[in-house]
Structure formats: C-alpha cells, structure tokens
Design a protein around this motif. Sequence first.
Motif, PDB file in Angstrom:
ATOM      1  N   HIS A  34      -3.284  52.608  36.382  1.00  0.00           N
ATOM      2  CA  HIS A  34      -4.510  51.833  36.221  1.00  0.00           C
ATOM      3  C   HIS A  34      -5.695  52.671  36.687  1.00  0.00           C
ATOM      4  O   HIS A  34      -5.716  53.190  37.788  1.00  0.00           O
ATOM      5  CB  HIS A  34      -4.409  50.548  37.040  1.00  0.00           C
ATOM      6  CG  HIS A  34      -5.615  49.691  36.952  1.00  0.00           C
ATOM      7  ND1 HIS A  34      -5.993  49.074  35.785  1.00  0.00           N
ATOM      8  CD2 HIS A  34      -6.539  49.347  37.875  1.00  0.00           C
ATOM      9  CE1 HIS A  34      -7.099  48.383  35.997  1.00  0.00           C
ATOM     10  NE2 HIS A  34      -7.449  48.532  37.252  1.00  0.00           N
ATOM     11  N   ASN A  35      -6.691  52.825  35.822  1.00  0.00           N
ATOM     12  CA  ASN A  35      -7.872  53.614  36.133  1.00  0.00           C
ATOM     13  C   ASN A  35      -9.101  52.750  35.897  1.00  0.00           C
ATOM     14  O   ASN A  35      -9.553  52.615  34.755  1.00  0.00           O
ATOM     15  CB  ASN A  35      -7.904  54.876  35.269  1.00  0.00           C
ATOM     16  CG  ASN A  35      -9.056  55.787  35.602  1.00  0.00           C
ATOM     17  OD1 ASN A  35     -10.107  55.352  36.060  1.00  0.00           O
ATOM     18  ND2 ASN A  35      -8.859  57.068  35.359  1.00  0.00           N
ATOM     19  N   PRO A  36      -9.663  52.151  36.968  1.00  0.00           N
ATOM     20  CA  PRO A  36     -10.798  51.240  36.795  1.00  0.00           C
ATOM     21  C   PRO A  36     -12.019  51.892  36.146  1.00  0.00           C
ATOM     22  O   PRO A  36     -12.698  51.250  35.345  1.00  0.00           O
ATOM     23  CB  PRO A  36     -11.123  50.789  38.221  1.00  0.00           C
ATOM     24  CG  PRO A  36      -9.891  51.054  39.003  1.00  0.00           C
ATOM     25  CD  PRO A  36      -9.220  52.228  38.349  1.00  0.00           C
ATOM     26  N   ALA A  37     -12.291  53.135  36.460  1.00  0.00           N
ATOM     27  CA  ALA A  37     -13.454  53.805  35.870  1.00  0.00           C
ATOM     28  C   ALA A  37     -13.275  53.954  34.365  1.00  0.00           C
ATOM     29  O   ALA A  37     -14.203  53.709  33.586  1.00  0.00           O
ATOM     30  CB  ALA A  37     -13.681  55.160  36.527  1.00  0.00           C
ATOM     31  N   ARG A  38     -12.094  54.344  33.956  1.00  0.00           N
ATOM     32  CA  ARG A  38     -11.823  54.488  32.520  1.00  0.00           C
ATOM     33  C   ARG A  38     -11.908  53.136  31.820  1.00  0.00           C
ATOM     34  O   ARG A  38     -12.480  53.013  30.745  1.00  0.00           O
ATOM     35  CB  ARG A  38     -10.447  55.117  32.316  1.00  0.00           C
ATOM     36  CG  ARG A  38     -10.104  55.316  30.864  1.00  0.00           C
ATOM     37  CD  ARG A  38      -8.779  55.993  30.710  1.00  0.00           C
ATOM     38  NE  ARG A  38      -8.395  56.071  29.322  1.00  0.00           N
ATOM     39  CZ  ARG A  38      -7.323  56.681  28.892  1.00  0.00           C
ATOM     40  NH1 ARG A  38      -6.525  57.301  29.745  1.00  0.00           N
ATOM     41  NH2 ARG A  38      -7.025  56.704  27.616  1.00  0.00           N
ATOM     42  N   TRP A  39     -11.344  52.110  32.450  1.00  0.00           N
ATOM     43  CA  TRP A  39     -11.395  50.768  31.870  1.00  0.00           C
ATOM     44  C   TRP A  39     -12.842  50.316  31.715  1.00  0.00           C
ATOM     45  O   TRP A  39     -13.232  49.785  30.670  1.00  0.00           O
ATOM     46  CB  TRP A  39     -10.624  49.789  32.752  1.00  0.00           C
ATOM     47  CG  TRP A  39     -10.745  48.374  32.276  1.00  0.00           C
ATOM     48  CD1 TRP A  39      -9.979  47.754  31.327  1.00  0.00           C
ATOM     49  CD2 TRP A  39     -11.725  47.407  32.685  1.00  0.00           C
ATOM     50  NE1 TRP A  39     -10.427  46.462  31.140  1.00  0.00           N
ATOM     51  CE2 TRP A  39     -11.491  46.232  31.960  1.00  0.00           C
ATOM     52  CE3 TRP A  39     -12.762  47.435  33.607  1.00  0.00           C
ATOM     53  CZ2 TRP A  39     -12.260  45.094  32.130  1.00  0.00           C
ATOM     54  CZ3 TRP A  39     -13.535  46.297  33.762  1.00  0.00           C
ATOM     55  CH2 TRP A  39     -13.274  45.148  33.028  1.00  0.00           C
ATOM     56  N   LEU A  40     -13.672  50.517  32.745  1.00  0.00           N
ATOM     57  CA  LEU A  40     -15.064  50.095  32.695  1.00  0.00           C
ATOM     58  C   LEU A  40     -15.825  50.832  31.603  1.00  0.00           C
ATOM     59  O   LEU A  40     -16.534  50.211  30.804  1.00  0.00           O
ATOM     60  CB  LEU A  40     -15.735  50.322  34.051  1.00  0.00           C
ATOM     61  CG  LEU A  40     -17.203  49.917  34.144  1.00  0.00           C
ATOM     62  CD1 LEU A  40     -17.365  48.427  33.885  1.00  0.00           C
ATOM     63  CD2 LEU A  40     -17.748  50.278  35.511  1.00  0.00           C
ATOM     64  N   LEU A  41     -15.676  52.143  31.536  1.00  0.00           N
ATOM     65  CA  LEU A  41     -16.354  52.911  30.492  1.00  0.00           C
ATOM     66  C   LEU A  41     -15.885  52.499  29.104  1.00  0.00           C
ATOM     67  O   LEU A  41     -16.692  52.353  28.185  1.00  0.00           O
ATOM     68  CB  LEU A  41     -16.137  54.411  30.689  1.00  0.00           C
ATOM     69  CG  LEU A  41     -17.020  55.062  31.740  1.00  0.00           C
ATOM     70  CD1 LEU A  41     -16.578  56.503  31.969  1.00  0.00           C
ATOM     71  CD2 LEU A  41     -18.472  55.008  31.349  1.00  0.00           C
ATOM     72  N   THR A  42     -14.592  52.294  28.937  1.00  0.00           N
ATOM     73  CA  THR A  42     -14.051  51.876  27.643  1.00  0.00           C
ATOM     74  C   THR A  42     -14.627  50.524  27.235  1.00  0.00           C
ATOM     75  O   THR A  42     -15.057  50.338  26.090  1.00  0.00           O
ATOM     76  CB  THR A  42     -12.512  51.795  27.700  1.00  0.00           C
ATOM     77  OG1 THR A  42     -12.003  53.075  28.052  1.00  0.00           O
ATOM     78  CG2 THR A  42     -11.920  51.363  26.382  1.00  0.00           C
ATOM     79  N   THR A  43     -14.656  49.591  28.166  1.00  0.00           N
ATOM     80  CA  THR A  43     -15.169  48.257  27.892  1.00  0.00           C
ATOM     81  C   THR A  43     -16.649  48.295  27.526  1.00  0.00           C
ATOM     82  O   THR A  43     -17.086  47.662  26.561  1.00  0.00           O
ATOM     83  CB  THR A  43     -14.952  47.344  29.111  1.00  0.00           C
ATOM     84  OG1 THR A  43     -13.549  47.303  29.394  1.00  0.00           O
ATOM     85  CG2 THR A  43     -15.448  45.939  28.851  1.00  0.00           C
ATOM     86  N   MET A  44     -17.422  49.044  28.281  1.00  0.00           N
ATOM     87  CA  MET A  44     -18.863  49.098  28.045  1.00  0.00           C
ATOM     88  C   MET A  44     -19.214  49.897  26.787  1.00  0.00           C
ATOM     89  O   MET A  44     -20.226  49.630  26.140  1.00  0.00           O
ATOM     90  CB  MET A  44     -19.568  49.683  29.265  1.00  0.00           C
ATOM     91  CG  MET A  44     -19.444  48.784  30.487  1.00  0.00           C
ATOM     92  SD  MET A  44     -20.268  49.476  31.912  1.00  0.00           S
ATOM     93  CE  MET A  44     -21.976  49.185  31.469  1.00  0.00           C
ATOM     94  N   ALA A  45     -18.394  50.870  26.440  1.00  0.00           N
ATOM     95  CA  ALA A  45     -18.694  51.727  25.287  1.00  0.00           C
ATOM     96  C   ALA A  45     -18.184  51.165  23.966  1.00  0.00           C
ATOM     97  O   ALA A  45     -18.629  51.602  22.905  1.00  0.00           O
ATOM     98  CB  ALA A  45     -18.097  53.121  25.519  1.00  0.00           C
ATOM     99  N   ALA A  46     -17.302  50.203  24.030  1.00  0.00           N
ATOM    100  CA  ALA A  46     -16.638  49.708  22.810  1.00  0.00           C
ATOM    101  C   ALA A  46     -17.621  49.305  21.713  1.00  0.00           C
ATOM    102  O   ALA A  46     -17.394  49.601  20.539  1.00  0.00           O
ATOM    103  CB  ALA A  46     -15.724  48.537  23.157  1.00  0.00           C
ATOM    104  N   ALA A  47     -18.696  48.662  22.058  1.00  0.00           N
ATOM    105  CA  ALA A  47     -19.655  48.209  21.052  1.00  0.00           C
ATOM    106  C   ALA A  47     -20.608  49.319  20.594  1.00  0.00           C
ATOM    107  O   ALA A  47     -21.304  49.154  19.600  1.00  0.00           O
ATOM    108  CB  ALA A  47     -20.471  47.039  21.608  1.00  0.00           C
TER     109      ALA A  47
END
Length: 67
Positions: free
Chosen positions: A3-16
């Motif tokens: 689990h990588n919270p930074a990667r998850w956050l960037l992925t979530t924010m960049a998706a759109a």
Amino acid sequence: MAHNPARWLLTTMAAARINEDMDLHEVRAVLDDIVTDMQAYLAMLSDDDIDAIMFDILHTLEAGNDV
C-alpha cells in the motif's frame, strides 16, 4: 504491491486530468501541478485545520479502516 498512500493520492487526483493520448512528459507535468497545488494548500493550513485532519485520521483508525 505494498500500500502506497502517495501513489494512491496522486492516482486519484490525476485520474480526471490524464488521458491515454498523453506522453510521459505530459503526465509528469500533471503530477507536478498536483504536487505544487498540494504544497500551496499545506502552507495555508491553520493549526485548527491540522487538528481536524488529525481527528479524522484517528477516527478512521479507531473504526478499523486504513487511512
């Protein structure tokens, strides 16, 4: 993968903001913009804001959920 919270956050924010036609340089620019925006946001947080964030984190952990 761990689990990588930074990667998850960037992925979530960049998706759109990212599409399949973008090259790596364009994607990196989007990610850089997100990080810059977050740094500006963090700089504006008050002690009360940070206290509220900490409360939310502790409440989430107490409920048995991952942060």
